[in-house]
Design an enzyme around this catalytic site. Sequence first.
Site, mmCIF file in Angstrom:
data_model
loop_
_atom_site.group_PDB
_atom_site.id
_atom_site.type_symbol
_atom_site.label_atom_id
_atom_site.label_comp_id
_atom_site.label_asym_id
_atom_site.label_seq_id
_atom_site.Cartn_x
_atom_site.Cartn_y
_atom_site.Cartn_z
ATOM 1 N N CYS A 1 -0.560 4.185 1.794
ATOM 2 C CA CYS A 1 -0.238 4.152 3.261
ATOM 3 C C CYS A 1 0.966 4.193 3.862
ATOM 4 O O CYS A 1 1.443 4.895 5.023
ATOM 5 C CB CYS A 1 -0.654 2.654 3.865
ATOM 6 N N ASP A 2 2.082 3.859 3.267
ATOM 7 C CA ASP A 2 3.323 3.740 3.731
ATOM 8 C C ASP A 2 4.254 4.568 2.998
ATOM 9 O O ASP A 2 5.683 4.447 3.354
ATOM 10 C CB ASP A 2 3.727 2.143 3.632
ATOM 11 N N CYS B 1 0.709 -1.216 -0.130
ATOM 12 C CA CYS B 1 0.178 0.167 -0.110
ATOM 13 C C CYS B 1 0.924 1.361 -0.093
ATOM 14 O O CYS B 1 1.463 1.657 1.014
ATOM 15 C CB CYS B 1 -1.079 0.088 1.179
HETATM 16 C C1 LIG Z 1 0.557 -3.318 4.316
HETATM 17 C C2 LIG Z 1 -0.700 -2.308 4.508
HETATM 18 C C3 LIG Z 1 -0.864 -1.237 4.959
HETATM 19 C C4 LIG Z 1 -1.769 -0.348 5.231
HETATM 20 N N1 LIG Z 1 -1.515 0.903 5.789
HETATM 21 C C5 LIG Z 1 -2.815 1.552 5.843
HETATM 22 C C6 LIG Z 1 -2.890 2.871 6.683
HETATM 23 O O1 LIG Z 1 -1.633 3.231 6.919
HETATM 24 N N2 LIG Z 1 -3.827 3.663 6.552
HETATM 25 C C7 LIG Z 1 -5.009 3.129 5.961
HETATM 26 O O2 LIG Z 1 -6.158 3.815 5.985
HETATM 27 N N3 LIG Z 1 -4.949 1.919 5.488
HETATM 28 C C8 LIG Z 1 -3.883 1.081 5.248
HETATM 29 N N4 LIG Z 1 -4.048 0.154 4.603
HETATM 30 C C9 LIG Z 1 -5.276 -0.405 3.916
HETATM 31 C C10 LIG Z 1 -6.127 -0.910 5.140
HETATM 32 O O3 LIG Z 1 -5.589 -2.077 5.821
HETATM 33 C C11 LIG Z 1 -7.321 -1.844 4.501
HETATM 34 O O4 LIG Z 1 -8.107 -0.614 3.632
HETATM 35 C C12 LIG Z 1 -8.413 -2.143 5.526
HETATM 36 O O5 LIG Z 1 -7.948 -2.890 6.331
HETATM 37 C C13 LIG Z 1 -9.554 -2.748 4.910
HETATM 38 O O6 LIG Z 1 -10.471 -3.048 5.920
HETATM 39 P P1 LIG Z 1 -11.498 -4.413 5.711
HETATM 40 O O7 LIG Z 1 -12.264 -4.552 6.934
HETATM 41 O O8 LIG Z 1 -12.502 -3.901 4.419
HETATM 42 O O9 LIG Z 1 -10.776 -5.601 4.990
HETATM 43 P P2 LIG Z 1 -9.657 -6.415 5.838
HETATM 44 O O10 LIG Z 1 -8.745 -5.551 6.551
HETATM 45 O O11 LIG Z 1 -8.727 -6.945 4.508
HETATM 46 O O12 LIG Z 1 -10.235 -7.240 6.817
HETATM 47 C C14 LIG Z 1 -10.829 -8.674 6.090
HETATM 48 C C15 LIG Z 1 -11.343 -9.661 7.200
HETATM 49 O O13 LIG Z 1 -12.149 -10.576 6.619
HETATM 50 C C16 LIG Z 1 -11.622 -11.744 6.942
HETATM 51 N N5 LIG Z 1 -12.090 -12.804 6.129
HETATM 52 C C17 LIG Z 1 -11.630 -13.098 4.748
HETATM 53 N N6 LIG Z 1 -12.252 -14.230 4.261
HETATM 54 C C18 LIG Z 1 -13.186 -14.608 5.484
HETATM 55 C C19 LIG Z 1 -14.259 -15.493 5.363
HETATM 56 N N7 LIG Z 1 -14.213 -16.042 4.373
HETATM 57 N N8 LIG Z 1 -14.690 -15.949 6.451
HETATM 58 C C20 LIG Z 1 -14.700 -14.663 7.477
HETATM 59 N N9 LIG Z 1 -13.703 -13.752 7.375
HETATM 60 C C21 LIG Z 1 -13.100 -13.578 6.332
HETATM 61 C C22 LIG Z 1 -10.177 -11.731 7.337
HETATM 62 O O14 LIG Z 1 -9.567 -12.511 8.136
HETATM 63 C C23 LIG Z 1 -10.289 -10.219 7.734
HETATM 64 O O15 LIG Z 1 -10.101 -10.308 9.142
HETATM 65 C C24 LIG Z 1 -2.861 -0.735 4.545
HETATM 66 C C25 LIG Z 1 -3.076 -2.136 3.958
HETATM 67 C C26 LIG Z 1 -1.845 -2.914 3.860
HETATM 68 C C27 LIG Z 1 -1.709 -4.197 3.126
#
Ligand SMILES: Cc1cc2nc3c(=O)[nH]c(=O)nc-3n(C[C@H](O)[C@H](O)[C@H](O)COP(=O)(O)OP(=O)(O)OC[C@H]3O[C@@H](n4cnc5c(N)ncnc54)[C@H](O)[C@@H]3O)c2cc1C
Length: 358
Positions: free
Chosen positions: A147-148, A144
């Site tokens: 983000c970083d 990302c």
């Molecule tokens: C390295 C990195 C750094 C980042 N830094 C930042 C930052 O500094 N600031 C920022 O705003 N954003 C940052 N982001 C982006 C941010 O992390 C994501 O936009 C955010 O986490 C999305 O949240 P989410 O809940 O939609 O999905 P996710 O964080 O992807 O969570 C998905 C969840 O669903 C679960 N899941 C998946 N499949 C299933 C299933 N079949 N059954 C049950 N559960 C399931 C997973 O286990 C997980 O718990 C970063 C991303 C990365 C990869």
Amino acid sequence: MTGTSQDADAVEHRRLIVAGSGIAGLTAAIYAARSNNEPLVFEGDEPGGQLTLTTEVDNYPGFPEGISGPELVTNMKEQAKRFGAEIRHGILVDVDDSDRPFRVELKNGDVYTADALIAASGASARTLGVPGEDELMGYGLSTCATCDGAFFRDEEMLVVGGGDAAMEEASFLTKFASTVHIVHRREEFRAEDYWIDRTMEKVENGEIEIMRNTEMTELHGTPEQGVDHVTLVRHPEGHPTEKLSDPASADEVEEFDFDVGAVFYAIGHTPNTEYLKGTGVEMDDEGYIRTKGGSGGGQTATDVDGLFGAGDVVDYHYQQAITAGGMGSKAAIDADDYLEEIERVAATAEPAAAESDD
Ligand SMILES: Cc1cc2nc3c(=O)[nH]c(=O)nc-3n(C[C@H](O)[C@H](O)[C@H](O)COP(=O)(O)OP(=O)(O)OC[C@H]3O[C@@H](n4cnc5c(N)ncnc54)[C@H](O)[C@@H]3O)c2cc1C
């Protein structure tokens, strides 16, 4: 609401199940618990979601000094539990939406039923699977740039990829990098002309350098010191790692080390929607959930009544913690409206049924 034939094998019936414990799922859980919808959150195979992969989150509002990803997620879990949300291990493998309540099957074989569902299962960034990747993810290797990028000011940066995301991220990183190097395994880019033109302007200005027909095969460094350098391979006809395994062309592959301070993967994300394949939820070609969107209530509704989508599993564009959290709160409010409505309908149907029995 009680179930029908669907729940004969269910271990438990819940009012609301949330798939995913990332920012979207946990925010949905906080809101849903405060609305007395007693959400049950299944964590999936990445408890806490993508933010647990990053050491420092500097752009989440409310933390002037920044906060580590795992700490932010832990705080959210505690906040959700304070209002009665339950968080359990479990991966959804199937949802049956042919009847109500929904029938939800987990990987371990357990079956639950639920009146409403929030799909907040995120999108997983694609990786290369090369040596050094696991140790250095979050320590100089990131998926990302938005983000970083700011953590690596004045460093040489490498972006892996050749599509729109790679061009956009490389352009963004020029704000911080001494030089951004794009590594692409083919001669031609997949990106749209708009992004290629913008990238080429920056190439002319000396801000971006492009290495075509090149792939990264290893990252070198330590979690303490970050990325030190990478190993690259190049072949004039592209796809050099494939050529390496072909004795006829392996000799033509050039291998060399390259010093960089940070590496960004921009090779796409895969939305985690396998468990919804048998449902009526509409998805795009890549598997991202389509929600109603627009303005007014019900923005997170899918084509399936009672099933809502939030976070990166819907939003392939913004993919930020704050936007995922925002959608999580909307999904919980939409689910609450839905649950109230089915209760209201059930309450008005019951007296009518009782009258007809008389
Ligand atoms: C390295 C990195 C750094 C980042 N830094 C930042 C930052 O500094 N600031 C920022 O705003 N954003 C940052 N982001 C982006 C941010 O992390 C994501 O936009 C955010 O986490 C999305 O949240 P989410 O809940 O939609 O999905 P996710 O964080 O992807 O969570 C998905 C969840 O669903 C679960 N899941 C998946 N499949 C299933 C299933 N079949 N059954 C049950 N559960 C399931 C997973 O286990 C997980 O718990 C970063 C991303 C990365 C990869």
